[in-house]
Write a protein that holds these residues in place. Structure first.
Motif, PDB file in Angstrom:
ATOM      1  N   VAL A  44      -0.116  -6.038   5.638  1.00  0.00           N
ATOM      2  CA  VAL A  44       0.404  -5.682   4.323  1.00  0.00           C
ATOM      3  C   VAL A  44       1.473  -4.599   4.466  1.00  0.00           C
ATOM      4  CG1 VAL A  44      -1.375  -3.912   3.959  1.00  0.00           C
ATOM      5  CG2 VAL A  44      -0.245  -4.949   1.983  1.00  0.00           C
ATOM      6  N   PRO A  45       2.593  -4.695   3.721  1.00  0.00           N
ATOM      7  CA  PRO A  45       3.603  -3.637   3.757  1.00  0.00           C
ATOM      8  C   PRO A  45       3.003  -2.297   3.290  1.00  0.00           C
ATOM      9  CG  PRO A  45       4.510  -5.611   2.742  1.00  0.00           C
ATOM     10  CD  PRO A  45       3.030  -5.850   2.892  1.00  0.00           C
ATOM     11  N   VAL A  46       3.334  -1.240   4.008  1.00  0.00           N
ATOM     12  CA  VAL A  46       2.846   0.098   3.706  1.00  0.00           C
ATOM     13  C   VAL A  46       4.047   1.026   3.554  1.00  0.00           C
ATOM     14  CG1 VAL A  46       1.490   2.067   4.541  1.00  0.00           C
ATOM     15  CG2 VAL A  46       0.716  -0.270   5.003  1.00  0.00           C
ATOM     16  N   THR A  47       4.023   1.869   2.546  1.00  0.00           N
ATOM     17  CA  THR A  47       5.140   2.798   2.339  1.00  0.00           C
ATOM     18  C   THR A  47       4.632   4.181   1.988  1.00  0.00           C
ATOM     19  OG1 THR A  47       7.249   3.110   1.191  1.00  0.00           O
ATOM     20  CG2 THR A  47       5.413   2.276  -0.120  1.00  0.00           C
ATOM     21  N   ALA A  48       5.480   5.173   2.237  1.00  0.00           N
ATOM     22  CA  ALA A  48       5.149   6.568   1.927  1.00  0.00           C
ATOM     23  C   ALA A  48       6.395   7.274   1.392  1.00  0.00           C
ATOM     24  CB  ALA A  48       4.607   7.279   3.155  1.00  0.00           C
ATOM     25  N   PRO A  49       6.762   7.017   0.132  1.00  0.00           N
ATOM     26  CA  PRO A  49       7.952   7.669  -0.429  1.00  0.00           C
ATOM     27  C   PRO A  49       7.833   9.184  -0.521  1.00  0.00           C
ATOM     28  CG  PRO A  49       6.731   6.458  -2.121  1.00  0.00           C
ATOM     29  CD  PRO A  49       6.152   6.058  -0.813  1.00  0.00           C
ATOM     30  N   LYS A  50       6.629   9.728  -0.351  1.00  0.00           N
ATOM     31  CA  LYS A  50       6.487  11.182  -0.367  1.00  0.00           C
ATOM     32  C   LYS A  50       7.208  11.840   0.804  1.00  0.00           C
ATOM     33  CE  LYS A  50       1.966  11.296  -0.495  1.00  0.00           C
ATOM     34  NZ  LYS A  50       1.495   9.888  -0.454  1.00  0.00           N
ATOM     35  N   THR A  51       7.694  11.056   1.778  1.00  0.00           N
ATOM     36  CA  THR A  51       8.538  11.638   2.824  1.00  0.00           C
ATOM     37  C   THR A  51       9.848  12.159   2.251  1.00  0.00           C
ATOM     38  OG1 THR A  51       9.328   9.390   3.318  1.00  0.00           O
ATOM     39  CG2 THR A  51       7.588  10.284   4.732  1.00  0.00           C
ATOM     40  N   MET A  52      10.150  11.836   0.993  1.00  0.00           N
ATOM     41  CA  MET A  52      11.347  12.346   0.325  1.00  0.00           C
ATOM     42  C   MET A  52      11.052  13.512  -0.607  1.00  0.00           C
ATOM     43  SD  MET A  52      13.224   8.742  -0.566  1.00  0.00           S
ATOM     44  CE  MET A  52      11.929   7.552  -0.235  1.00  0.00           C
ATOM     45  N   THR A  53       9.789  13.826  -0.814  1.00  0.00           N
ATOM     46  CA  THR A  53       9.426  14.890  -1.754  1.00  0.00           C
ATOM     47  C   THR A  53       8.568  15.975  -1.116  1.00  0.00           C
ATOM     48  OG1 THR A  53       7.387  13.763  -2.471  1.00  0.00           O
ATOM     49  CG2 THR A  53       9.423  13.241  -3.668  1.00  0.00           C
ATOM     50  N   GLY A  54       7.926  15.666   0.006  1.00  0.00           N
ATOM     51  CA  GLY A  54       6.861  16.508   0.512  1.00  0.00           C
ATOM     52  C   GLY A  54       5.559  16.118  -0.160  1.00  0.00           C
ATOM     53  N   ARG A  55       4.477  16.687   0.329  1.00  0.00           N
ATOM     54  CA  ARG A  55       3.166  16.417  -0.271  1.00  0.00           C
ATOM     55  C   ARG A  55       2.984  17.359  -1.461  1.00  0.00           C
ATOM     56  NH1 ARG A  55      -0.512  13.352   2.540  1.00  0.00           N
ATOM     57  NH2 ARG A  55      -2.333  14.584   2.003  1.00  0.00           N
ATOM     58  N   LEU A  56       2.782  16.790  -2.621  1.00  0.00           N
ATOM     59  CA  LEU A  56       2.755  17.551  -3.868  1.00  0.00           C
ATOM     60  C   LEU A  56       1.350  17.942  -4.307  1.00  0.00           C
ATOM     61  CD1 LEU A  56       5.398  15.526  -5.925  1.00  0.00           C
ATOM     62  CD2 LEU A  56       5.762  17.253  -4.170  1.00  0.00           C
ATOM     63  N   TYR A  57       0.389  17.822  -3.401  1.00  0.00           N
ATOM     64  CA  TYR A  57      -0.987  18.190  -3.719  1.00  0.00           C
ATOM     65  C   TYR A  57      -1.472  17.419  -4.948  1.00  0.00           C
ATOM     66  CZ  TYR A  57      -0.124  21.592  -0.104  1.00  0.00           C
ATOM     67  OH  TYR A  57       0.179  22.161   1.108  1.00  0.00           O
TER      68      TYR A  57
ATOM     69  N   VAL B  58       0.854  -1.190   0.000  1.00  0.00           N
ATOM     70  CA  VAL B  58       0.000   0.000   0.000  1.00  0.00           C
ATOM     71  C   VAL B  58       0.887   1.237   0.000  1.00  0.00           C
ATOM     72  CG1 VAL B  58      -1.716   1.345   1.276  1.00  0.00           C
ATOM     73  CG2 VAL B  58      -1.860  -1.159   1.238  1.00  0.00           C
ATOM     74  N   PHE B  59       0.628   2.144  -0.920  1.00  0.00           N
ATOM     75  CA  PHE B  59       1.273   3.460  -0.923  1.00  0.00           C
ATOM     76  C   PHE B  59       0.330   4.407  -0.198  1.00  0.00           C
ATOM     77  CE2 PHE B  59       3.755   1.264  -3.924  1.00  0.00           C
ATOM     78  CZ  PHE B  59       4.951   1.958  -4.088  1.00  0.00           C
ATOM     79  N   ALA B  60       0.741   4.844   0.994  1.00  0.00           N
ATOM     80  CA  ALA B  60      -0.145   5.564   1.897  1.00  0.00           C
ATOM     81  C   ALA B  60      -0.269   7.037   1.548  1.00  0.00           C
ATOM     82  CB  ALA B  60       0.356   5.418   3.332  1.00  0.00           C
ATOM     83  N   ASP B  61      -1.375   7.609   1.984  1.00  0.00           N
ATOM     84  CA  ASP B  61      -1.553   9.061   1.860  1.00  0.00           C
ATOM     85  C   ASP B  61      -0.574   9.793   2.773  1.00  0.00           C
ATOM     86  OD1 ASP B  61      -3.172  11.541   1.134  1.00  0.00           O
ATOM     87  OD2 ASP B  61      -3.397  11.501   3.318  1.00  0.00           O
ATOM     88  N   ALA B  62      -0.402   9.314   4.013  1.00  0.00           N
ATOM     89  CA  ALA B  62       0.635   9.811   4.928  1.00  0.00           C
ATOM     90  C   ALA B  62       0.540  11.313   5.165  1.00  0.00           C
ATOM     91  CB  ALA B  62       2.019   9.439   4.398  1.00  0.00           C
ATOM     92  N   ALA B  63      -0.526  11.749   5.821  1.00  0.00           N
ATOM     93  CA  ALA B  63      -0.779  13.179   6.018  1.00  0.00           C
ATOM     94  C   ALA B  63       0.252  13.850   6.916  1.00  0.00           C
ATOM     95  CB  ALA B  63      -2.181  13.379   6.608  1.00  0.00           C
TER      96      ALA B  63
END
Length: 407
Positions: A322-335, A295-300
């Motif tokens: 299930v494995p959950v990841t949030a690679p946006k922790t490397m980019t910030g939230r891009l809207y 799962v690729f999380a929203d990660a607010a």
């Protein structure tokens, strides 16, 4: 028989990488693009960090004619559309113009362009305001400019649902494919890091006020106190599976299922809608929870919102399953660019058999019972992935992706 919508081309601009492969390499290595804002002095703002795309120079990719007409987000979207078409090996000139459409997501429109023109209006007068202001700020401008650039005159549109928009746009593009349109460009790109854009985001109360790039955005962590904004996103080429296979195209994966809901009013006592969106997406894809590999999380990055997401995922899949990841922790939230970039990462995870990590979560909260992939990438087979996204105001979206048959 319903026609499958498959992804055949990817175009990426991210704070940690320009182009699909540079972004992916950086993401797997855990390289972050979050740092102090450089385009102006952010010391007077409570949130001084962002994920900037520092290596993108629009003049390297677009003509001098188009530059004064467009906001930074549109310049990025046009470059991404070029790269996505090249990746898909599609020459739009060889495709009937009414058989190609464009559906993008937008969260704020061309804020940087608008700020510059409003400054001219206030300081010099209306005669100094660019005529291009009439459309350069508009939510639908990326759709319009991409369609003009590539001669795409088929079904088109724009979805304005904040962070959920990237999935909503792809789902709408899938509808067009199923109704007979041969090719649709879709996704989202955002770039609202100008002072006006940043202030607008700060008013939500959800931005982190930390000055430490390694601690500012820590979703699912006990110290989570907000998120870091970013710019960039991804544009994807969608085609009918039959058409893609007939021309021998490389297929990254299938948009197999989608669900969307809207949260009830605060204080209503009713449950948030995220779990229902996930269940709708799984049902649409005809898969069960055990079928989902990651799962690729929203990660607010906001404690209450993180807990809501974790509870929804635990209710569907079981706690710590299930494995959950949030690679946006490397980019910030891009809207509007965030979810399409997560979809891209999920497709690349399928291609390469590796799940990217979540950074900066040293102390996962006990009330977030998910199996978070932290710090380092995890090699594993990924055949089915779920991408989750939520937009400010109550938007929820979920999308199931499947690896190509035979891969």
């Amino acid at each position: 028989m319903t026609e499958n919508a498959v992804v055949t081309g990817l175009g990426v601009l991210a704070p940690n990488g320009l182009g699909t492969e540079e972004f992916w390499t950086s993401t797997l290595k855990g390289i972050s693009g979050i740092d102090r804002i450089t385009r102006y002095d952010p010391s007077g703002y409570p949130s001084p960090l962002a994920g900037e795309v520092l290596t993108f120079d629009a003049a390297d990719h677009l003509s001098n004619r188009i530059l004064p007409q467009t906001d930074r987000m549109t310049q990025m979207a046009l470059a991404a559309s070029d790269w996505a078409l090249a990746d898909a090996a599609v020459d739009p000139a060889t495709v009937p113009e009414f058989d190609m459409g464009v559906v993008t997501a937008s969260a704020s429109g061309g804020f940087e362009f608008a700020q510059h023109e409003l400054q001219k209006l206030w300081s010099k007068g209306p005669e100094y305001v660019s005529a291009y202001q009439s459309f350069a700020w508009f939510y639908a401008v990326n759709t319009g400019q991409i369609s003009i650039r590539h001669g795409m005159r088929g079904p088109s549109g724009v979805l304005v649902t904040d962070q959920a928009g990237g999935l909503d746009a792809l789902a709408h593009a899938r509808r067009h494919i199923r109704k007979g349109t041969g090719l649709v460009m879709s996704g989202g790109v955002d770039a609202s890091l100008s002072p006006w854009g940043l202030v607008s985001q700060i008013t939500t109360g959800r931005l982190s006020r930390s000055t430490d790039p390694e601690r500012a955005y820590a979703p699912f962590d006990v110290s989570a106190d907000g998120y870091v904004p970013g710019e960039g996103g991804a544009i994807l080429v969608l085609e009918s599976e039959r058409g893609a296979r007939d021309r021998g195209a490389r297929i990254y994966g299938t948009l197999a299922g989608y669900g969307a809901t809207f949260d009830p009013a605060p204080g209503s006592g009713r449950r948030p809608g995220l779990r229902r969106a996930v269940e709708l997406a799984l049902a649409d894809a005809a898969v069960t929870p055990p079928d989902v590999d990651v799962v690729f999380a929203d990660a607010a990055g906001v404690r209450t919102l993180d807990r809501t997401e974790a509870e929804a995922l635990a209710a569907v899949f079981g706690p710590h399953t299930v494995p959950v990841t949030a690679p946006k922790t490397m980019t910030g939230r891009l809207y509007s660019g965030a979810a399409s970039l997560d979809v891209t990462a999920a497709l690349l995870a399928m291609r390469d058999g590796v799940v990217p990590p979540t950074l900066h979560v040293p102390d996962q909260a006990a009330d977030c019972p998910i199996a978070l992939v932290r710090d380092t990438a995890r090699e594993m087979t990924v055949r089915t992935a779920l991408v989750v996204a939520r937009g400010h105001g109550g938007f929820n979206a979920a999308m199931v992706l499947r690896a190509p048959d035979g891969d």
